[in-house]
Design an enzyme around this catalytic site. Sequence first.
Site, PDB file in Angstrom:
ATOM      1  N   TRP A 100       0.828  -1.205   0.000  1.00  0.00           N
ATOM      2  CA  TRP A 100       0.000   0.000   0.000  1.00  0.00           C
ATOM      3  C   TRP A 100       0.859   1.251   0.000  1.00  0.00           C
ATOM      4  O   TRP A 100       0.522   2.242  -0.668  1.00  0.00           O
ATOM      5  CB  TRP A 100      -0.975  -0.039   1.179  1.00  0.00           C
ATOM      6  CG  TRP A 100      -1.772  -1.304   1.169  1.00  0.00           C
ATOM      7  CD1 TRP A 100      -1.779  -2.300   2.102  1.00  0.00           C
ATOM      8  CD2 TRP A 100      -2.653  -1.761   0.123  1.00  0.00           C
ATOM      9  NE1 TRP A 100      -2.602  -3.327   1.714  1.00  0.00           N
ATOM     10  CE2 TRP A 100      -3.150  -3.027   0.513  1.00  0.00           C
ATOM     11  CE3 TRP A 100      -3.071  -1.214  -1.096  1.00  0.00           C
ATOM     12  CZ2 TRP A 100      -4.044  -3.744  -0.278  1.00  0.00           C
ATOM     13  CZ3 TRP A 100      -3.952  -1.939  -1.894  1.00  0.00           C
ATOM     14  CH2 TRP A 100      -4.426  -3.187  -1.479  1.00  0.00           C
ATOM     15  N   ASP A 167      -1.163   6.557   6.778  1.00  0.00           N
ATOM     16  CA  ASP A 167      -2.223   5.626   6.410  1.00  0.00           C
ATOM     17  C   ASP A 167      -2.389   4.663   7.577  1.00  0.00           C
ATOM     18  O   ASP A 167      -1.552   3.796   7.810  1.00  0.00           O
ATOM     19  CB  ASP A 167      -1.835   4.887   5.127  1.00  0.00           C
ATOM     20  CG  ASP A 167      -2.853   3.837   4.709  1.00  0.00           C
ATOM     21  OD1 ASP A 167      -3.839   3.608   5.442  1.00  0.00           O
ATOM     22  OD2 ASP A 167      -2.659   3.210   3.647  1.00  0.00           O
ATOM     23  N   LYS A 191     -11.613  -2.214   8.271  1.00  0.00           N
ATOM     24  CA  LYS A 191     -10.750  -3.023   9.139  1.00  0.00           C
ATOM     25  C   LYS A 191     -11.224  -2.935  10.591  1.00  0.00           C
ATOM     26  O   LYS A 191     -11.575  -3.930  11.194  1.00  0.00           O
ATOM     27  CB  LYS A 191      -9.299  -2.538   9.056  1.00  0.00           C
ATOM     28  CG  LYS A 191      -8.777  -2.336   7.650  1.00  0.00           C
ATOM     29  CD  LYS A 191      -8.444  -3.621   6.957  1.00  0.00           C
ATOM     30  CE  LYS A 191      -7.716  -3.373   5.642  1.00  0.00           C
ATOM     31  NZ  LYS A 191      -7.356  -4.601   4.944  1.00  0.00           N
TER      32      LYS A 191
END
Length: 355
Positions: A100, A167, A191
Amino acid sequence: MKKHNFSAGPSILPQSVLEKASEAVLNFNDLDLSILEISHRSKDFVEVMENARDLALKHLGLQNKGYQALFLQGGASMQFLMTAYNLLEQKAAYLNTGVWSDKAIKEAKLIGDVVEVATSKSDNFNFIPKNYAVPSDVDYFHCTSNNTIYGTQMHKFPNTDVPIVCDMSSDIFSRELDFSRFSLIYAGAQKNMGPAGTTLVVVKEDILGKVSRAIPSMLNYQVQIDKESMFNTPPVFSVYVSFLTLQWLEQEGGISSIEKVNNQKADMLYKEIDRNPLFKGYVANVEDRSKMNATFNLVNDQLKETFDSHAKAAGVSGINGHRSVGGYRASLYNALPLESVKVLVEVMQEVERGA
């Protein structure tokens, strides 16, 4: 049979949240209308949005500190670009710790120069780089706090005067941090916070308005702030369920309380991985292990069918590792009860006894 849901995302949600959300699908706020069919401009939903934004800041200890919370669309992947559009004037620094962050770097390079301060890519991201320097002449420093695929997590963040962008998609609200050290935080909801479909962005207002480019309205943080996350129709149901999850977290005692449970879960599972001769951890350094995503492998792949069948019989779900790593991954998000980790550990011990 009770399922023990270790899915990496979309992932487990609190049972009480699911029950309230299902009621709202049929009848929201006694309106005899579904949450899925009311106007996002209605008083009832505007209240949800306002309360969700306020509660996010409250959990992070950022109320009345110059921050705004937004619920946006496009996932964390949209934030890879949106961050750069709003903050990158000349040059930005990135720490590359996984897929990511690698993708975030790719998007930022479309906007300006990127300095990769450190990376663990050559070792398939099985550790968090240390002893790197953040240049003083960059517009911001970007990092990914937790890496779901590899099971690594940043437990320390650099001391720098440069704005830090993080992030936190897979570990937000899971542990106490000094969140005021970050100028911008973003996290996909799926999540630790809610269903897929919305992304929380927490931005310090004084970092905005410093780039010279024209920013498309949808990608402009200031526009989104001015419109209170209502520039266009928001993902109503995702925001609502995220709000319910933030309420649940408050009822559980907030981040400080949930962190204690998360530590118990991680300690229990990693203790078994280290003790059991049939298993080995993926992460190279113990200090880099994630409290949210425990990655591990069988020492002998011939036991895979046995382990998988035992896990299935016990109701253990979602532990297959990412295809780029293989093996297994147990995600220990906030809503996962300690009981589920006990069941997984018992399965590991059962397979050991039969080996």
